[in-house]
Write an enzyme that holds these catalytic residues in place. Structure first.
Site, mmCIF file in Angstrom:
data_model
loop_
_atom_site.group_PDB
_atom_site.id
_atom_site.type_symbol
_atom_site.label_atom_id
_atom_site.label_comp_id
_atom_site.label_asym_id
_atom_site.label_seq_id
_atom_site.Cartn_x
_atom_site.Cartn_y
_atom_site.Cartn_z
ATOM 1 N N ARG A 8 82.460 49.858 38.591
ATOM 2 C CA ARG A 8 81.357 50.104 39.841
ATOM 3 C C ARG A 8 81.326 48.847 40.506
ATOM 4 N NH1 ARG A 8 76.178 51.318 36.794
ATOM 5 N NH2 ARG A 8 77.080 52.614 35.231
ATOM 6 N N ARG A 13 73.298 48.652 43.806
ATOM 7 C CA ARG A 13 72.133 47.930 44.107
ATOM 8 C C ARG A 13 72.099 46.594 44.429
ATOM 9 N NH1 ARG A 13 68.789 50.134 39.685
ATOM 10 N NH2 ARG A 13 70.819 50.542 38.532
ATOM 11 N N TYR A 46 76.203 62.211 27.577
ATOM 12 C CA TYR A 46 74.967 62.258 28.361
ATOM 13 C C TYR A 46 74.292 63.618 28.588
ATOM 14 C CZ TYR A 46 75.717 57.670 30.528
ATOM 15 O OH TYR A 46 75.529 56.542 30.802
ATOM 16 N N ARG A 59 70.017 53.341 50.509
ATOM 17 C CA ARG A 59 69.127 54.296 49.370
ATOM 18 C C ARG A 59 67.979 54.469 49.569
ATOM 19 N NH1 ARG A 59 67.608 56.185 45.883
ATOM 20 N NH2 ARG A 59 67.875 55.354 43.578
ATOM 21 N N ASP A 63 79.432 59.643 41.144
ATOM 22 C CA ASP A 63 78.996 59.349 39.713
ATOM 23 C C ASP A 63 79.719 60.587 38.992
ATOM 24 O OD1 ASP A 63 76.597 57.589 38.363
ATOM 25 O OD2 ASP A 63 77.009 59.510 37.352
HETATM 26 O O1 CP3 Z 1 81.779 51.505 42.993
HETATM 27 C C1 CP3 Z 1 81.422 52.466 43.235
HETATM 28 O O2 CP3 Z 1 81.133 52.679 44.421
HETATM 29 C C2 CP3 Z 1 81.492 53.692 42.200
HETATM 30 C C3 CP3 Z 1 80.174 53.774 41.763
HETATM 31 C C4 CP3 Z 1 80.059 54.513 40.481
HETATM 32 C C5 CP3 Z 1 78.531 54.886 40.160
HETATM 33 N N1 CP3 Z 1 78.758 55.528 38.943
HETATM 34 C C6 CP3 Z 1 77.589 54.711 41.058
HETATM 35 C C7 CP3 Z 1 76.181 54.860 40.739
HETATM 36 C C8 CP3 Z 1 80.916 54.654 39.351
HETATM 37 C C9 CP3 Z 1 82.229 54.563 38.997
HETATM 38 C C10 CP3 Z 1 80.052 55.422 38.379
HETATM 39 C C11 CP3 Z 1 80.461 55.949 37.180
HETATM 40 C C12 CP3 Z 1 79.526 56.033 36.080
HETATM 41 N N2 CP3 Z 1 78.096 56.589 36.020
HETATM 42 C C13 CP3 Z 1 79.606 55.716 34.614
HETATM 43 C C14 CP3 Z 1 81.016 55.141 34.062
HETATM 44 C C15 CP3 Z 1 81.058 53.747 34.400
HETATM 45 C C16 CP3 Z 1 80.485 52.705 33.556
HETATM 46 O O3 CP3 Z 1 79.801 52.115 34.343
HETATM 47 O O4 CP3 Z 1 80.298 52.865 32.432
HETATM 48 C C17 CP3 Z 1 78.650 56.154 33.668
HETATM 49 C C18 CP3 Z 1 78.266 55.791 32.218
HETATM 50 C C19 CP3 Z 1 77.715 56.498 34.952
HETATM 51 C C20 CP3 Z 1 76.459 57.127 34.476
HETATM 52 C C21 CP3 Z 1 75.152 56.401 35.153
HETATM 53 N N3 CP3 Z 1 75.036 56.759 36.489
HETATM 54 C C22 CP3 Z 1 74.420 55.247 34.740
HETATM 55 C C23 CP3 Z 1 74.329 54.854 33.394
HETATM 56 C C24 CP3 Z 1 73.533 55.134 35.893
HETATM 57 C C25 CP3 Z 1 72.466 53.943 35.940
HETATM 58 C C26 CP3 Z 1 72.749 52.571 36.404
HETATM 59 C C27 CP3 Z 1 72.087 51.788 36.519
HETATM 60 O O5 CP3 Z 1 72.496 50.510 37.076
HETATM 61 O O6 CP3 Z 1 70.849 52.050 36.459
HETATM 62 C C28 CP3 Z 1 73.921 55.935 37.116
HETATM 63 C C29 CP3 Z 1 73.556 55.537 38.228
HETATM 64 C C30 CP3 Z 1 74.375 54.897 39.490
HETATM 65 N N4 CP3 Z 1 75.613 55.387 39.633
HETATM 66 C C31 CP3 Z 1 73.969 54.009 40.275
HETATM 67 C C32 CP3 Z 1 75.046 53.928 40.900
HETATM 68 C C33 CP3 Z 1 75.259 52.757 42.229
HETATM 69 C C34 CP3 Z 1 72.541 53.223 40.352
HETATM 70 C C35 CP3 Z 1 71.866 54.513 41.194
HETATM 71 C C36 CP3 Z 1 70.854 53.815 42.186
HETATM 72 O O7 CP3 Z 1 69.870 53.535 41.860
HETATM 73 O O8 CP3 Z 1 71.187 53.656 43.502
#
Ligand code: CP3
Length: 323
Positions: free
Chosen positions: A2, A6, A128, A15, A51
């Protein structure tokens, strides 16, 4: 890993106008956010903003991404009967917005850097879907695999089929590489890892129509590298707890390695960031086959200038390993 998100004020500005799922589902915005780290941080590849949980969402589960709480499904899968609620026909058809975002992103990138698409692995998606949210111990998911393994296998298989379809469609839409995230593989015992995680990753890798696009497998916390090296993939992602020199010695030329700086190093002073970058590069050593990367996603409070500095260090310090 990722890399949008944020920690970037430019991401937070977008956002403010759209919730997380709207952002994922609006190709214009998703593509804009995808390109931000390329322009602002200087990374060598873009990763499509989306995501892993869009697959269960497209199967009809109600997804909420709540700031500071993470993703939540209020209708988790807890029994064989619950599986009937999933709409598994033409999941990829309901993800058309992702492919539209890929096309738009490719236009915006105009060949500057490649675009990586990704999917969750069945096991991580299932955790999940079963837990309904992130978890510390994954006790609900584990209770399910131990009490009704047949139902869990049914769930993992339908997810595996959806992931094959989804990643193949991403490659057709223009992704230059694809990454499979099994973020929660490391919580399983070695036997359960084979049965509930790796078997399905293998199923997916065997069925990808890559057309030459490299396939990256990131199974966080999995130290059985030989098992990963047997997969039909090109790159193995390593988290920061793994020794990249030992991994290279073990795997040899069979796979490229991606990783594996601790994302928390980006909170350190500049000298430490530089020192740690050098350490990872030096531990991998001379020659190609290393994609420098963080060992997991960038954290929300990371100072963007430290991410920029890391990228400049990698570009400068890696040269000598390729002469
Ligand atoms: O870099 C990029 O542009 C790609 C973005 C990306 C997101 N999710 C955006 C996101 C990727 C590659 C993912 C994959 C993802 N999502 C995984 C596998 C990778 C990892 O990190 O293990 C998992 C387990 C998820 C599930 C998920 N979605 C989680 C655990 C969260 C919360 C993360 C947090 O920091 O709170 C999300 C939401 C999410 N996905 C955010 C982003 C940018 C935060 C959302 C926000 O508030 O804007």
């Amino acid at each position: 890993m990722r890399q949008a998100g944020r920690y970037l004020p430019e991401y937070r500005a977008i956002r403010e106008r759209a919730d997380f799922l709207t952002l994922c589902k609006t190709p214009e915005l998703a593509s804009e956010v995808t390109v931000q780290p390329v322009d602002l941080i200087g990374v060598d590849a873009a990763i499509l903003f989306s995501d892993i949980l869009v697959i269960p969402e497209a199967m009809g589960m109600h997804l909420d991404v709540v700031e500071s709480k993470g993703p939540i499904f209020d209708d988790p899968i807890r029994s064989r009967d619950d599986l009937k609620r999933l709409n598994i026909k033409d999941v990829t058809g309901r993800l058309q917005y992702v492919f539209d975002a890929i096309k738009l992103t490719k236009e915006k990138l105009a060949g500057r850097v490649p675009l990586i698409g990704f999917s969750g692995a069945p096991w991580t998606l299932a955790t999940y879907m079963i837990e309904g949210k992130g978890s510390k111990n994954f006790d609900i998911a584990k209770k399910f695999i131990y009490s009704d393994p047949t139902a869990v296998h049914e769930l993992l298989q339908l997810l595996a089929d959806a992931v094959v379809d989804y990643l193949n469609a991403k490659i057709r839409a223009g992704c230059d590489a694809v990454q499979i995230f099994d973020t929660w593989a490391g919580i399983l015992s070695p036997t359960d890892l084979d049965e509930f995680s790796l078997r399905y990753i293998k199923y997916i890798c065997d069925r990808l129509e890559t057309n030459g696009a490299p396939v990256i497998v990131f199974a966080k916390g999995v130290s059985s590298l030989d098992k990963l090296a047997d997969l039909k993939c090109d790159v193995i992602g390593l988290d920061w707890t793994m020794d990249i020199s030992a991994a290279r010695a073990r795997i040899g030329d069979r796979k490229a390695l991606q990783g594996n700086l601790d994302p928390c190093v980006l909170f350190a002073p500049k000298e430490k960031i530089r020192q740690e970058t050098e350490r990872v590069l030096q531990q991998f050593g001379f020659g190609s086959g290393h994609i420098f990367n963080l060992g997991h996603g960038i954290l929300p409070n990371t100072p963007p200038e430290n991410a920029q500095y890391l990228v400049s260090c990698v570009k400068e310090l890696s040269i000598k390993y390729h002469q």
